[in-house]
Write a protein that holds these residues in place. Structure first.
Motif, PDB file in Angstrom:
ATOM      1  N   CYS A   1      32.442 -11.222  29.391  1.00  0.00           N
ATOM      2  CA  CYS A   1      33.354 -10.779  28.698  1.00  0.00           C
ATOM      3  C   CYS A   1      34.576 -10.375  29.396  1.00  0.00           C
ATOM      4  N   SER A   2      34.631  -9.711  30.419  1.00  0.00           N
ATOM      5  CA  SER A   2      35.521  -9.393  31.478  1.00  0.00           C
ATOM      6  C   SER A   2      36.440 -10.684  32.152  1.00  0.00           C
ATOM      7  N   ARG A   3      35.714 -11.788  32.294  1.00  0.00           N
ATOM      8  CA  ARG A   3      36.228 -13.004  32.793  1.00  0.00           C
ATOM      9  C   ARG A   3      37.000 -13.525  31.784  1.00  0.00           C
ATOM     10  N   GLU A   4      36.450 -13.672  30.592  1.00  0.00           N
ATOM     11  CA  GLU A   4      37.212 -14.175  29.482  1.00  0.00           C
ATOM     12  C   GLU A   4      38.391 -13.408  28.972  1.00  0.00           C
ATOM     13  N   ASN A   5      38.211 -12.190  28.950  1.00  0.00           N
ATOM     14  CA  ASN A   5      39.261 -11.170  28.840  1.00  0.00           C
ATOM     15  C   ASN A   5      40.556 -11.539  29.804  1.00  0.00           C
ATOM     16  N   TYR A   6      40.053 -11.395  31.126  1.00  0.00           N
ATOM     17  CA  TYR A   6      41.129 -11.652  32.122  1.00  0.00           C
ATOM     18  C   TYR A   6      41.932 -13.040  31.941  1.00  0.00           C
ATOM     19  N   ALA A   7      41.079 -14.104  31.605  1.00  0.00           N
ATOM     20  CA  ALA A   7      41.767 -15.423  31.406  1.00  0.00           C
ATOM     21  C   ALA A   7      42.575 -15.293  30.003  1.00  0.00           C
ATOM     22  N   ASP A   8      42.256 -14.593  29.106  1.00  0.00           N
ATOM     23  CA  ASP A   8      43.357 -14.379  28.099  1.00  0.00           C
ATOM     24  C   ASP A   8      44.539 -13.653  28.384  1.00  0.00           C
ATOM     25  N   ILE A   9      44.370 -12.526  29.000  1.00  0.00           N
ATOM     26  CA  ILE A   9      45.596 -11.880  29.439  1.00  0.00           C
ATOM     27  C   ILE A   9      46.591 -12.707  30.309  1.00  0.00           C
ATOM     28  N   LEU A  10      46.111 -13.352  31.213  1.00  0.00           N
ATOM     29  CA  LEU A  10      46.757 -14.260  32.028  1.00  0.00           C
ATOM     30  C   LEU A  10      47.684 -15.217  31.219  1.00  0.00           C
TER      31      LEU A  10
END
Length: 443
Positions: A409-418
Motif C-alpha cells: 500500500c505504501s508503494r501504491e500510495n507513493y506512486a499515486d502521490i507522484l
C-alpha cells in the motif's frame, strides 16, 4: 600385536558405549525438564529471559493433530431480510472431495456452539470462541458508525463492510472448530455441515436459574491455589497476557478508527473542491480546473488510505480481536479445572472428618474427584500446547500479511502521490500582470 589391537578395540567400544549412555541420560533429563516447563518459563516473546510468561517452541511437544474432515469457506453472498442475515458457506468434505453449499444464520452457529459446549464431558477442552453477532438494527449501525467516525459525525457506514468482517470472523470460528481434534469429529458438527437445512433450534437458548450462581462461585474459585506448578505459571501468564492483548487490540482499533475519520475528512475536502464558481473563463475557469485536478488527486489518495486501513483490519487487527476472545476461552478452561481442584480438596477434607460408617463412601467420592481432576489436567495440558502452537502460527502469518500489505500500500500510495504532483505541475497557469488586476472583476 594382536593383543594390543584387541585391547584398543575393546577400549574404543567401551568409550562409545559410555558416550551413548551419557547422551541418552542427557536427552532424558532434557525431556523431563521440558515437561516441567509451562508457558511462563521460556518463549519467543523475549529473546533470553521472560519476565512475563510466554510459550516457546521448545515446550510445545504434542502429538500431530488428526486431519480435519472438512474445510469451510464463507462467500460474499450475504442476504438480509428484516432482522435475518443469511451467510452462504461452501463446505468441502475432504474424504470424498465433494463440495456443497449451505446457508446459515448467526443464530444457527450460536446454537451449534451451545450444543458443542453442553454435550462435551471433557472440562479440559478449550472451546473456540464465537464472535459477536452482526448488527442488524439501524440504532446499532448508527452507534457503530459514531464509535468509528466520531460522535459528531452523521454518516452511517454501509453494511457491506461489516458483513465482510462478520464473514471473516465466523469463517475463522468454524475453521477452529473443524480443525479441533475432538470437536472436529463431533456428530453435531457433521450434522450441521452435511445437511442442506440447518438443524432445528429453539427460538432462544435458555440458561438455568443456577447459571448465575455457578458463574459467581467459579469466579471465587479463581483465587484458589493450584497443585501443579506448570498450571500455576500458566494461569499467571494468562492473567497478564489477557490484559496486554486486550489493550493492544483496543489501541489498534483506535488507530484504525482515527484513520477512518481522516479518510472521511479527505473525502469531504475532495467533494468541496468540486463545487465550482460562476463562469468557466478567465481566472474562474482556471480556478475550477485547478480545484478539479486537486480533487481527483485527493480521491486517489483517499482510495490508497482505504486500502491501507482495510489491510490493517483484515490482517493484524482481526488476529488481535480473535486471540482476545481465545485467551478468555483458555481462562474459562483453567477456571473449570480450578473448580475441580476445589472439589477434590473438599472431598479429601470430608474423608478426614467422616465417621467410620461413612468413611468408605467419602473415600470413593474423593477418588472420583481426583480421577476427574487427573483426566482434566491431562486433556488441558495437551489443549494448552496445541493452543499455543496455533496462536504462534496465526500471529506469525498475520504479521507477515500485515507487513507485506503495508509495504504494498505504501508503494501504491507513493506512486499515486507522484502522479498527482506531476499532474498538478502540468496545468498551464497563465501569468497575469498585477497592474491589470481589478479587485472588483474576475479578469
Amino acid at each position: 600385536m594382536m593383543d594390543e589391537a584387541e585391547t584398543q578395540l575393546k577400549d574404543q567400544i567401551t568409550d562409545l558405549d559410555l558416550k551413548q549412555k551419557s547422551a541418552t541420560e542427557k536427552d532424558s533429563t532434557d525431556f523431563e525438564e521440558e515437561e516441567t516447563r509451562s508457558s511462563s518459563t521460556e518463549g519467543p516473546d523475549t529473546p533470553d529471559q521472560c519476565s512475563s510468561p510466554s510459550p516457546g517452541p521448545a515446550m510445545l511437544h504434542s502429538e500431530a493433530p488428526p486431519v480435519p474432515l472438512y474445510t469451510v469457506r464463507f462467500t460474499d453472498n450475504v442476504s438480509k431480510s428484516g432482522d435475518r442475515i443469511e451467510f452462504t458457506i461452501n463446505v468441502r468434505k475432504l474424504n470424498t472431495g465433494t463440495i456443497s453449499t449451505i446457508t446459515r444464520e448467526y443464530e444457527d452457529l450460536a446454537f451449534l456452539d451451545h450444543q458443542l459446549i453442553t454435550n462435551q464431558t471433557k472440562p479440559g477442552l478449550i472451546f473456540p470462541p464465537l464472535p459477536p453477532p452482526p448488527i442488524v438494527d439501524p440504532s446499532g449501525a448508527e452507534s457503530r458508525s459514531r464509535q468509528i467516525l466520531g460522535s459528531s459525525n452523521r454518516n452511517i457506514l454501509g453494511d457491506s463492510g461489516m458483513w465482510a468482517k462478520n464473514c471473516r470472523e465466523l469463517e475463522k470460528y468454524l475453521e477452529l472448530v473443524v480443525q479441533h481434534p475432538v470437536l472436529g469429529i463431533d456428530p453435531l458438527l457433521q450434522q450441521f455441515l452435511d445437511n442442506k437445512d440447518p438443524p432445528p433450534r429453539p427460538n432462544k437458548v435458555r440458561k438455568g436459574w443456577l447459571s448465575g450462581v455457578k458463574t459467581k462461585w467459579e469466579s471465587r474459585n479463581s483465587s484458589a491455589r493450584d497443585r501443579d506448578e506448570w498450571f500455576s505459571k500458566e494461569r499467571e501468564w494468562v492473567a497478564a497476557y489477557s490484559t496486554n492483548i486486550k489493550d493492544a487490540s483496543d489501541k489498534f482499533n483506535e488507530m484504525i478508527a482515527s484513520r477512518s475519520r481522516l479518510i472521511q475528512q479527505v473525502g469531504h475536502l475532495a467533494a468541496a473542491l468540486n463545487i465550482t464558481v460562476a463562469g468557466n473563463e478567465g481566472a474562474n475557469g482556471m480556478y475550477n480546473k485547478l480545484n478539479s485536478g486537486f480533487s481527483s488527486s485527493l480521491e486517489s489518495i483517499k482510495c490508497g488510505m482505504e486500502n491501507e486501513v482495510g489491510n490493517e483490519e483484515t490482517s493484524f487487527g482481526n488476529c488481535l480481536e480473535l486471540y482476545t476472545r481465545c485467551i478468555n476461552a483458555e481462562n474459562a478452561m483453567l477456571m473449570r479445572r480450578t473448580s475441580l481442584i476445589v472439589d477434590a480438596d473438599a472431598a479429601l477434607k470430608a474423608v478426614e472428618k467422616a465417621k467410620p460408617n461413612r468413611e468408605q463412601e467419602a473415600r470413593d467420592a474423593s477418588d472420583e474427584c481426583e480421577d476427574a481432576l487427573e483426566k482434566c489436567s491431562s486433556v488441558a495440558k495437551q489443549e494448552i500446547k496445541r493452543f499455543h502452537q496455533q496462536r504462534l502460527a496465526d500471529f506469525r502469518s498475520s504479521l507477515i500479511s500485515y507487513v507485506e500489505g503495508e509495504v504494498r500500500c505504501s508503494r501504491e500510495n507513493y506512486a499515486d502521490i507522484l502522479k498527482s504532483i506531476e499532474k498538478m505541475k502540468s496545468y498551464p497557469v497563465p501569468k497575469i500582470s498585477c497592474s491589470n488586476l481589478d479587485p472588483n472583476h474576475n479578469t
